[in-house]
Design an enzyme around this catalytic site. Structure first.
Site, PDB file in Angstrom:
ATOM      1  CD1 TRP A   1      -2.719  -1.141   2.532  1.00  0.00           C
ATOM      2  CD2 TRP A   1      -2.473  -1.966   0.481  1.00  0.00           C
ATOM      3  NE1 TRP A   1      -3.624  -2.162   2.380  1.00  0.00           N
ATOM      4  CE2 TRP A   1      -3.500  -2.690   1.118  1.00  0.00           C
ATOM      5  CE3 TRP A   1      -2.136  -2.326  -0.823  1.00  0.00           C
ATOM      6  CZ2 TRP A   1      -4.195  -3.732   0.496  1.00  0.00           C
ATOM      7  CZ3 TRP A   1      -2.819  -3.364  -1.455  1.00  0.00           C
ATOM      8  CH2 TRP A   1      -3.827  -4.045  -0.794  1.00  0.00           C
TER       9      TRP A   1
ATOM     10  CG  ASN B   1      -6.921  -4.065  -2.617  1.00  0.00           C
ATOM     11  OD1 ASN B   1      -6.543  -5.017  -3.279  1.00  0.00           O
ATOM     12  ND2 ASN B   1      -7.529  -4.210  -1.443  1.00  0.00           N
ATOM     13  CD  GLU B   2      -9.572  -7.716  -3.183  1.00  0.00           C
ATOM     14  OE1 GLU B   2      -9.054  -8.832  -3.352  1.00  0.00           O
ATOM     15  OE2 GLU B   2     -10.266  -7.432  -2.173  1.00  0.00           O
TER      16      GLU B   2
ATOM     17  CE1 TYR C   1      -6.717 -14.177  -0.968  1.00  0.00           C
ATOM     18  CE2 TYR C   1      -7.602 -12.457  -2.390  1.00  0.00           C
ATOM     19  CZ  TYR C   1      -6.615 -12.923  -1.530  1.00  0.00           C
ATOM     20  OH  TYR C   1      -5.533 -12.133  -1.251  1.00  0.00           O
TER      21      TYR C   1
ATOM     22  CD  GLU D   1      -5.044  -9.052  -2.811  1.00  0.00           C
ATOM     23  OE1 GLU D   1      -5.812  -9.829  -2.181  1.00  0.00           O
ATOM     24  OE2 GLU D   1      -5.105  -7.819  -2.729  1.00  0.00           O
TER      25      GLU D   1
ATOM     26  CD1 TRP E   1      -3.461 -12.370   1.654  1.00  0.00           C
ATOM     27  CD2 TRP E   1      -3.008 -10.503   0.507  1.00  0.00           C
ATOM     28  NE1 TRP E   1      -3.856 -11.322   2.431  1.00  0.00           N
ATOM     29  CE2 TRP E   1      -3.586 -10.160   1.753  1.00  0.00           C
ATOM     30  CE3 TRP E   1      -2.627  -9.472  -0.359  1.00  0.00           C
ATOM     31  CZ2 TRP E   1      -3.811  -8.836   2.118  1.00  0.00           C
ATOM     32  CZ3 TRP E   1      -2.861  -8.166   0.007  1.00  0.00           C
ATOM     33  CH2 TRP E   1      -3.452  -7.847   1.232  1.00  0.00           C
TER      34      TRP E   1
END
Length: 418
Positions: free
Chosen positions: A102, A218-219, A299, A339, A381
């Site tokens: 970040w 992010n996302e 994920y 990720e 990740w």
């Protein structure tokens, strides 16, 4: 406007750093490359990435990386700053070459952006340290500029600032993507980061080859507009803005890779029905001018409802293959698994399966790369040094405590070098 500042605790780290880290840091200091050594930027060539040797020879660049999102916040405190060096040094020793982290902290404790247009110089200097340490260890960085989620502020903090400081009447965090005032806040922050002169290296971020790529957010999701139009307009505007300041570095969005309305025939590839209505659209998003890398996350442990290991591996295979094919054939750009990981937190999976999961991701990418189909790479990740156990969200891999996982990482490094 008066911008508030924050202070940093100054604590001697020698009494709080594990002995293992002292060894890592000593070796890292002895083996670190000359910070002034010439280092070429990574560039895109169609669906592949390249860089240049000191002799000027162009060679492929493959991302073999990791996520450690908290580096800047740890660098802002003298007591935890050594963990930053340890994280980068341990990863470099395992053959990894890219770290995603970040470059934002919006409001709250140890914020980089304390208010719109206001930035804490001490925290900025912490980010300078992260960049300089990465350069010292020949580690490229992907710097993310905002968060869709509330962690470290994100779009919710921007909307709060709009309501509190500018008197706006915004009722949804998704208005981050459409309100002109909020967009001006984001643009100002982007400019501040990209044009920052590193106080350690004296190099502007936008001129530093240590930075592999910028990430818009992010996302990102914008479920209030499942058509995807709102997010698409934002991506196009912000990609153009970033490139107007820094036309050299690569740029990626940070999306999870969900297929959307532009490709209805691919909605079944998504892990669930919601994903296709999240306001993101993998193909359309990456057709925006200025985007260089196709971003995908994996994920399956949270996206799929059951714990049958074979189902998770089947999903990884189909999810990756579809995105690899689309990135190569429809988008003509490298793919980055930004990720991927597997949580051990609830005991549903063990470390042995996590290693199988990792190998599956690596094998899928390698088979396409070795076949000349596409470039890019993968980012685990997440990778932690000892002393950061309290940050573990279930996904953390501690190299010093995970010899089998380290072996997976090193094997992938060797295959990339062969």
């Amino acid at each position: 406007m008066t911008c508030p500042s924050t202070s940093r605790a100054a604590t001697a780290w020698s009494t709080t750093t594990p002995r293992h880290l002292h060894s890592i840091l000593l070796l890292a200091t002895m083996a670190s490359p000359d910070a002034e050594e010439e280092w070429a930027a990574v560039e895109r060539r169609g669906a592949h990435l390249v860089t240049a040797t000191a002799a000027g020879e162009e060679i492929p660049f493959i991302i073999h990386g990791f996520n450690t999102y908290w580096l800047m916040s740890f660098a802002a405190d003298d007591a935890t700053r050594p963990r930053v060096t340890a994280a980068i040094a341990e990863a470099a020793a395992a053959g990894l070459n890219v770290c995603r982290t970040w470059a934002f902290a919006d409001g709250g404790y140890r914020a980089l952006q304390t208010a719109p247009f206001c930035y804490d110089e001490e925290v900025f200097q912490a980010l300078d340290f992260v960049v300089s340490e990465a350069r010292r260890h020949k580690m490229r960085l992907i710097l993310s500029l905002c968060n869709n989620w509330e962690d470290y502020g994100g779009k919710a903090q921007y909307v709060r600032w709009g309501n509190e400081a500018a008197g706006l009447d915004l009722t949804s965090d998704d208005e981050f993507f459409s309100d002109p005032t909020i967009k001006s806040y984001y643009k100002a922050f982007v400019e501040a980061v990209l044009t920052r002169i590193n106080t350690i290296t004296n190099v502007a971020y936008k001129d530093d080859p240590t930075i592999l790529a910028w990430e818009l957010i992010n996302e990102p999701r914008c479920s209030s507009d499942p058509s995807g139009d709102t997010l698409q307009t934002w991506i196009e505007e912000m990609a153009s803005y970033v490139k107007s300041i820094d036309p050299v570095h690569l740029l990626e969005i940070g999306v999870e890779g969900f297929y959307g309305p532009s490709t209805p025939e691919l909605l079944g590839i998504n892990p669930d029905d919601y994903s296709g209505n999240a306001g993101t659209d993998f193909i359309r998003n990456h057709q925006a001018m200025g985007i260089d890398l196709a971003s995908v996350h994996i994920y399956s442990d949270t996206w799929l409802p059951d714990s049958k290991e074979e189902n998770h591996l089947e999903f990884v295979n189909s999810w990756m293959q579809q995105h690899i094919d689309d990135a190569a054939n429809l988008l003509g750009m490298p793919i980055m698994i930004g990720e991927f990981g597997l949580s051990l937190k609830d005991g549903k999976f063990d470390s042995g399966f996590r290693e199988t999961f990792m190998e599956t991701v690596y094998n899928n990418f390698l088979s396409s790369w070795e076949g000349g189909v596409i470039g890019g790479g993968c980012l685990l990740w997440q990778l932690f040094p000892e002393g950061a156990e309290h940050m573990d969200d279930g996904y953390a891999v501690f190299i010093a405590k995970s010899p089998a996982t380290l072996n997976v990482l090193e094997n992938h490094s060797r295959r990339l070098d062969s």
